[in-house]
Design a protein around this motif. Structure first.
Motif, PDB file in Angstrom:
ATOM      1  N   GLY A  99       0.980  -1.202   0.302  1.00 13.78           N
ATOM      2  CA  GLY A  99       0.076   0.098   0.234  1.00 13.78           C
ATOM      3  C   GLY A  99       0.812   1.009  -0.055  1.00 13.78           C
ATOM      4  O   GLY A  99       0.240   2.340   0.021  1.00 13.78           O
ATOM      5  N   LEU A 100       1.935   1.191  -0.323  1.00  9.18           N
ATOM      6  CA  LEU A 100       3.074   2.445  -0.319  1.00  9.18           C
ATOM      7  C   LEU A 100       2.651   3.098  -1.723  1.00  9.18           C
ATOM      8  O   LEU A 100       2.327   2.513  -2.661  1.00  9.18           O
ATOM      9  CB  LEU A 100       4.525   2.267  -0.150  1.00  9.18           C
ATOM     10  CG  LEU A 100       4.850   1.380   1.043  1.00  9.18           C
ATOM     11  CD1 LEU A 100       6.578   1.402   1.210  1.00  9.18           C
ATOM     12  CD2 LEU A 100       4.300   2.169   2.420  1.00  9.18           C
ATOM     13  N   ASN A 101       2.823   4.425  -1.507  1.00  6.92           N
ATOM     14  CA  ASN A 101       2.427   5.310  -2.560  1.00  6.92           C
ATOM     15  C   ASN A 101       3.940   5.486  -3.448  1.00  6.92           C
ATOM     16  O   ASN A 101       4.686   6.300  -3.396  1.00  6.92           O
ATOM     17  CB  ASN A 101       2.363   6.558  -2.520  1.00  6.92           C
ATOM     18  CG  ASN A 101       1.779   7.452  -3.549  1.00  6.92           C
ATOM     19  OD1 ASN A 101       1.987   7.248  -4.788  1.00  6.92           O
ATOM     20  ND2 ASN A 101       2.086   8.859  -3.229  1.00  6.92           N
ATOM     21  N   VAL A 102       4.212   4.485  -4.206  1.00 11.04           N
ATOM     22  CA  VAL A 102       5.535   4.243  -4.979  1.00 11.04           C
ATOM     23  C   VAL A 102       5.431   4.147  -6.370  1.00 11.04           C
ATOM     24  O   VAL A 102       4.746   3.493  -7.065  1.00 11.04           O
ATOM     25  CB  VAL A 102       6.194   2.811  -4.636  1.00 11.04           C
ATOM     26  CG1 VAL A 102       5.216   1.601  -4.923  1.00 11.04           C
ATOM     27  CG2 VAL A 102       7.566   2.522  -4.891  1.00 11.04           C
ATOM     28  N   GLY A 103       6.560   4.807  -7.143  1.00 13.55           N
ATOM     29  CA  GLY A 103       6.869   4.797  -8.444  1.00 13.55           C
ATOM     30  C   GLY A 103       8.046   3.941  -8.908  1.00 13.55           C
ATOM     31  O   GLY A 103       8.562   3.372  -8.129  1.00 13.55           O
ATOM     32  N   LEU A 104       7.985   3.650 -10.371  1.00 14.21           N
ATOM     33  CA  LEU A 104       8.981   2.539 -10.713  1.00 14.21           C
ATOM     34  C   LEU A 104       9.731   3.587 -11.857  1.00 14.21           C
ATOM     35  O   LEU A 104       8.984   4.030 -12.676  1.00 14.21           O
ATOM     36  CB  LEU A 104       8.180   1.527 -11.181  1.00 14.21           C
ATOM     37  CG  LEU A 104       9.126   0.589 -12.021  1.00 14.21           C
ATOM     38  CD1 LEU A 104      10.097  -0.311 -11.195  1.00 14.21           C
ATOM     39  CD2 LEU A 104       8.011  -0.526 -12.725  1.00 14.21           C
ATOM     40  N   ALA A 105      11.068   3.586 -12.088  1.00 15.71           N
ATOM     41  CA  ALA A 105      11.551   4.437 -12.923  1.00 15.71           C
ATOM     42  C   ALA A 105      13.116   3.933 -13.281  1.00 15.71           C
ATOM     43  O   ALA A 105      13.555   2.801 -12.661  1.00 15.71           O
ATOM     44  CB  ALA A 105      11.369   5.837 -12.520  1.00 15.71           C
ATOM     45  N   GLU A 158      10.257  12.866 -15.634  1.00 14.81           N
ATOM     46  CA  GLU A 158       8.666  12.999 -15.897  1.00 14.81           C
ATOM     47  C   GLU A 158       7.554  12.941 -14.649  1.00 14.81           C
ATOM     48  O   GLU A 158       6.937  13.861 -14.382  1.00 14.81           O
ATOM     49  CB  GLU A 158       8.223  12.151 -17.081  1.00 14.81           C
ATOM     50  CG  GLU A 158       6.865  12.802 -17.562  1.00 14.81           C
ATOM     51  CD  GLU A 158       6.315  12.415 -19.051  1.00 14.81           C
ATOM     52  OE1 GLU A 158       5.187  12.331 -19.249  1.00 14.81           O
ATOM     53  OE2 GLU A 158       7.180  11.761 -19.688  1.00 14.81           O
ATOM     54  N   GLN A 159       7.967  11.706 -13.782  1.00 15.21           N
ATOM     55  CA  GLN A 159       7.228  11.312 -12.945  1.00 15.21           C
ATOM     56  C   GLN A 159       7.649  12.356 -11.560  1.00 15.21           C
ATOM     57  O   GLN A 159       6.647  12.634 -10.928  1.00 15.21           O
ATOM     58  CB  GLN A 159       7.548   9.830 -12.281  1.00 15.21           C
ATOM     59  CG  GLN A 159       7.115   8.837 -13.268  1.00 15.21           C
ATOM     60  CD  GLN A 159       7.372   7.474 -12.842  1.00 15.21           C
ATOM     61  OE1 GLN A 159       6.799   7.215 -11.802  1.00 15.21           O
ATOM     62  NE2 GLN A 159       8.184   6.638 -13.605  1.00 15.21           N
TER      63      GLN A 159
END
Length: 443
Positions: free
Chosen positions: A127-133, A142-143
Motif C-alpha cells: 500500500g505504499l505510494n511508490v513509483g517505478l523508473a 517526468e514522474q
C-alpha cells in the motif's frame, strides 16, 4: 539557466518536461531520429528540439547538459562539453533535487530488473505510494514533474551512475558485478566496477547498501574502499547477524534486530539467482517496515519479468523458455545453471568481449545442441564446436525455433539465452524475445 538535453528518448523528453516546469530554457538535440510520439510531446510543451544533427552553437552555450545513457562519453559533442567545463549529468542527477521522495536505487550486471520489479511489487502490495523508473517504464524526471509518489524504486545502469554528482539513494542495492559493457570502460573491468559503486558514493550513515556477499568483485571493492552507508549483505552460503541468508531451505532476513523467515520453496521465482533477488528485495521491504505477512504473500505471488527465464509454452512435452534479456555471459550462466533437462540452446548476437569458457562445464553437462543466431558466430563455434553433437547456424528467429523443434525430443527444453546484445538482427532484446515467443506460438 539553459538546459540542453542530448537524446530525445524517454529519459531525454522526461528531463525536458521537468526542466521546462522548473523554469529552465530547454533545448533537446538528438543525433538520430526522434520518434514521432516524443516529437508530439515536445511540441505540446513548446520545447525547442532538433534531430539528425547536433548544432554546436545551440549546445555549447548550456549551463548544464543531461546526456541520455546510450550516448558514450567519447561522442565528439560530449568531449567538447567536458573540455568547456560544462557539467554533463544523467537524468537521475537532474531530477533528484526536485523531489522529496525516498529513492531505492538498484544496480548490478544481472538481476537488476527482476530485483527492481520484485521490490516495487513488495512495496506496492503493502500500500505504499511508490513509483517505478530508471531503466524501466516512464522516465523518472517526468514522474518527478508530476509529483505523485512518496518513494521510487529505480533501476540504475552504470551509464546512469556515471552521470551522477550529488545523487544518493536512501537504499542502494548492488545485485552482482560481472564483466559487461567493457567497450564503454576502456576494456578495464575495474573502471566498470568503480562505476557501479558510484551508487553509494554520496550515501551517509543514515543510508543503506544491500549487496551480494558471495560476489568476488563486490567483496574486493568493499575491502579496499569505504562507504559510509550501513552495510546489509545477502548470501547463499554464509550467515549474518544482520543481513539475509539461506539456512535449511529457509530464507532468513535479520534487519534492525527483527527476523523474517520464509521457506524457499514458497517463493514464486525459481533458481538460485532468484533467491538472491528475493533476499535483496526482502531486505528493502524490512527497512521500509512492511509487515511480514505482506512480504510472504508478495514473494509467493510474484509473476517474474518478461524476457527473463520466461516460460513461453510446452509443445509435445518440450518447454520453450525466453531469456532474451540475457545479454552477457553471466546472465546465461544463471539460465543454464537452472536447467534440469537436456537443453537446446539458442545463442549469439553482438558480442561485448565475451569469455565463453565460464559456460564450458554447464554446456558439457546440460546442452545437447547449439543454434547460433547471429551475424558472426565464429567465437561460439570455436568455443563449443567440439563440446556438443549438433551445432547449427541460422540468421532469423523463425528458422532458429523451427530447427530447435526438429532437434528436440520429449522432456527437453529449448532455451533462448543469447549471452549477447541483439542489435545485429533485432531492434533490442525485447524485440528478440517477442519474435521468439511469436515463432513458438506459430509452431
Amino acid at each position: 539557466m539553459r538546459l540542453v538535453v542530448l537524446g530525445g528518448g524517454e529519459s531525454g523528453v522526461g528531463t525536458a518536461i521537468l526542466g521546462k516546469q522548473k523554469g529552465y530554457d530547454v533545448f533537446v538535440s538528438d543525433f538520430g531520429k526522434i520518434k514521432e510520439s516524443y516529437k508530439e510531446v515536445l511540441i505540446q510543451n513548446a520545447i525547442a528540439w532538433e534531430d539528425e544533427k547536433h548544432t554546436e552553437s545551440l549546445i555549447l552555450n548550456a549551463d548544464v547538459v543531461m546526456k541520455s545513457p546510450g550516448i558514450p562519453e567519447k561522442a565528439p559533442i560530449v568531449k567538447k562539453l567536458i573540455e568547456k567545463g560544462i557539467p554533463v549529468i544523467s537524468e537521475i542527477e537532474f531530477a533528484a533535487p526536485f523531489t522529496k521522495a525516498v529513492t531505492i536505487g538498484i544496480t548490478g550486471s544481472n538481476g537488476k530488473t527482476t530485483t527492481t520489479m520484485l521490490t516495487y511489487h513488495l512495496l506496492k502490495s503493502a500500500g505504499l505510494n511508490v513509483g517505478l523508473a530508471g531503466n524501466i517504464g516512464k522516465s523518472f524526471a517526468e514522474q518527478v514533474a508530476e509529483d505523485k509518489y512518496d518513494s521510487y524504486v529505480l533501476e540504475l545502469s552504470s551509464f546512469q551512475l556515471d552521470g551522477i554528482i550529488n545523487y544518493k539513494p536512501h537504499i542502494a542495492i548492488i545485485t552482482n558485478i560481472s564483466p559487461d559493457h567493457l567497450d564503454r570502460y576502456d576494456y578495464k573491468y575495474e573502471n566498470y566496477i568503480d562505476s557501479k559503486f558510484r551508487i553509494t558514493m554520496n550515501q551517509t550513515e543514515e543510508d543503506y547498501l544491500i549487496y551480494d556477499a558471495d560476489d568476488e568483485a563486490i567483496s574486493d571493492w568493499l575491502k579496499k574502499n569505504k562507504t559510509r552507508a550501513k552495510l546489509i549483505p545477502f548470501s547463499l552460503t554464509k550467515t549474518f547477524d544482520e543481513g539475509a541468508f539461506i539456512k535449511n531451505n529457509t530464507m532468513e532476513a535479520i534487519i534492525n534486530q527483527e527476523e523474517f523467515k520464509m521457506e524457499t520453496e514458497s517463493i514464486a521465482l525459481e533458481g538460485k539467482h532468484n533467491l538472491k533477488n528475493a533476499m535483496a528485495a526482502t531486505s528493502v521491504a524490512k527497512l521500509m517496515q512492511i509487515r511480514k505477512a505482506t512480504i510472504r504473500e508478495s514473494l509467493s505471488n510474484f509473476q517474474g519479468v518478461e524476457h527473463r527465464l520466461e516460460k513461453v509454452l510446452k509443445i509435445q512435452n518440450v518447454q520453450y523458455i525466453n531469456d532474451s534479456k540475457a545479454t552477457n555471459v553471466n546472465a546465461t550462466f544463471f539460465a543454464l545453471d537452472s536447467m534440469t533437462t537436456p537443453t537446446v540452446w539458442i545463442v549469439g548476437g553482438v558480442d561485448k568481449g565475451n569469455d565463453y569458457n565460464e559456460l564450458m562445464a554447464l554446456v558439457r553437462e546440460k546442452v545437447k545442441a547449439i543454434i547460433c543466431l547471429g551475424v558472426d558466430n565464429r567465437k561460439i563455434i570455436d568455443a563449443f564446436g567440439n563440446v556438443v553433437d549438433i551445432m547449427v547456424e541460422v540468421n532469423n528467429m523463425n528458422d532458429a525455433v523451427k530447427m530447435a523443434q526438429r532437434i528436440t525430443e520429449k522432456g527437453d527444453t529449448v532455451l533462448l539465452s543469447p549471452a549477447c546484445a541483439s542489435f545485429d538482427l533485432f531492434e533490442n532484446y525485447e524485440d528478440r524475445g517477442r519474435q521468439f515467443k511469436a515463432a513458438v506460438h506459430n509452431l
